[in-house]
Design an enzyme around this catalytic site. Structure first.
Site, PDB file in Angstrom:
ATOM      1  N   HIS A  46       0.817  -1.211   0.000  1.00 30.14           N
ATOM      2  CA  HIS A  46       0.000   0.000   0.000  1.00 30.14           C
ATOM      3  C   HIS A  46       0.855   1.268   0.000  1.00 30.14           C
ATOM      4  O   HIS A  46       0.364   2.341  -0.305  1.00 30.14           O
ATOM      5  CB  HIS A  46      -0.924  -0.026   1.217  1.00 30.14           C
ATOM      6  CG  HIS A  46      -2.231   0.648   1.002  1.00 30.14           C
ATOM      7  ND1 HIS A  46      -2.988   0.494  -0.133  1.00 30.14           N
ATOM      8  CD2 HIS A  46      -2.929   1.491   1.795  1.00 30.14           C
ATOM      9  CE1 HIS A  46      -4.087   1.211  -0.038  1.00 30.14           C
ATOM     10  NE2 HIS A  46      -4.068   1.832   1.124  1.00 30.14           N
ATOM     11  N   ASN A  96      -5.723   7.521   3.396  1.00 33.69           N
ATOM     12  CA  ASN A  96      -7.067   8.046   3.155  1.00 33.69           C
ATOM     13  C   ASN A  96      -7.149   9.569   3.184  1.00 33.69           C
ATOM     14  O   ASN A  96      -8.146  10.128   2.743  1.00 33.69           O
ATOM     15  CB  ASN A  96      -8.057   7.470   4.165  1.00 33.69           C
ATOM     16  CG  ASN A  96      -8.273   5.998   3.961  1.00 33.69           C
ATOM     17  OD1 ASN A  96      -7.728   5.383   3.044  1.00 33.69           O
ATOM     18  ND2 ASN A  96      -9.064   5.399   4.823  1.00 33.69           N
ATOM     19  N   ASN A 142      -8.566   4.823  -2.105  1.00 33.96           N
ATOM     20  CA  ASN A 142      -8.885   5.895  -1.164  1.00 33.96           C
ATOM     21  C   ASN A 142      -7.892   7.050  -1.194  1.00 33.96           C
ATOM     22  O   ASN A 142      -8.276   8.201  -0.983  1.00 33.96           O
ATOM     23  CB  ASN A 142      -9.008   5.341   0.251  1.00 33.96           C
ATOM     24  CG  ASN A 142     -10.241   4.483   0.407  1.00 33.96           C
ATOM     25  OD1 ASN A 142     -11.240   4.681  -0.272  1.00 33.96           O
ATOM     26  ND2 ASN A 142     -10.169   3.517   1.294  1.00 33.96           N
TER      27      ASN A 142
END
Length: 180
Positions: A46, A96, A142
């Site tokens: 990520h 996010n 996101n």
């Protein structure tokens, strides 16, 4: 004692970066390259955007010049690329809300969404697969969604490769300015 010395040295680098940002712009183009990811979680899929920015910084010889900038809650490095200047940005926020850092840096450097490149993971693609997307939806990502929301635009190119990114920026830097 060592920690306070490192802190002071980081403050000096941050001050020097702020001075360079406030100097007159060079005649070349300026681009912001944001490596999306979760700050403090290196080595995870990520956070691949931040890893790619590390590689870019090494290739451009600015790997040691990262400086924390509290105005955009990010680590920044400035790098020349031909006539252009790259502003490399690693947000110090969770994925996010990476868009807040990207939008604040865009405002700081006077850049539009079209002058911002987002580098991020793509869970739909196998590891090692590269792609370039010029704008469009977040497709469930996101970090990209946060950037689109904070910049109020989906025009940012999205890249997932060092060579592809640098080649694309070089090509766009050679284009005549729009509106002339």
């Amino acid at each position: 004692m060592l920690r306070s010395g490192l802190f002071r040295s980081g403050m000096r680098r941050s001050w020097a970066l702020r001075q360079r940002v406030s100097e007159a712009r060079s005649p070349g183009k300026r681009w912001l390259v944001a490596g999306l990811g979760n700050h403090g979680m290196p080595g995870t899929r990520h956070s691949v955007g931040m890893a790619v920015l590390g590689q870019i910084a090494r290739r451009l010889g600015v790997a040691e010049s990262w400086a924390r900038d509290p105005r955009c809650a990010a680590d920044l490095a400035l790098a020349p690329l031909g006539d252009a200047q790259l502003v490399l940005l690693r947000p110090r926020r969770l994925m996010n809300v990476n868009g807040r850092s990207v939008a604040q840096a865009a405002k700081l450097f006077g850049l539009t969404a079209e002058e911002i490149y987002l580098v991020h993971d793509e869970l739909d693609k196998p590891l090692g697969k590269l792609s370039l997307k010029l704008g469009g939806s977040a497709r469930g990502h996101n970090g990209v969604r946060s950037c689109i929301c904070c910049l109020n635009s989906s025009a940012m190119p999205r890249l997932r490769a060092t060579d592809l990114l640098l080649d694309h920026i070089r090509a766009r830097s050679q284009e005549p300015p729009s509106g002339l």
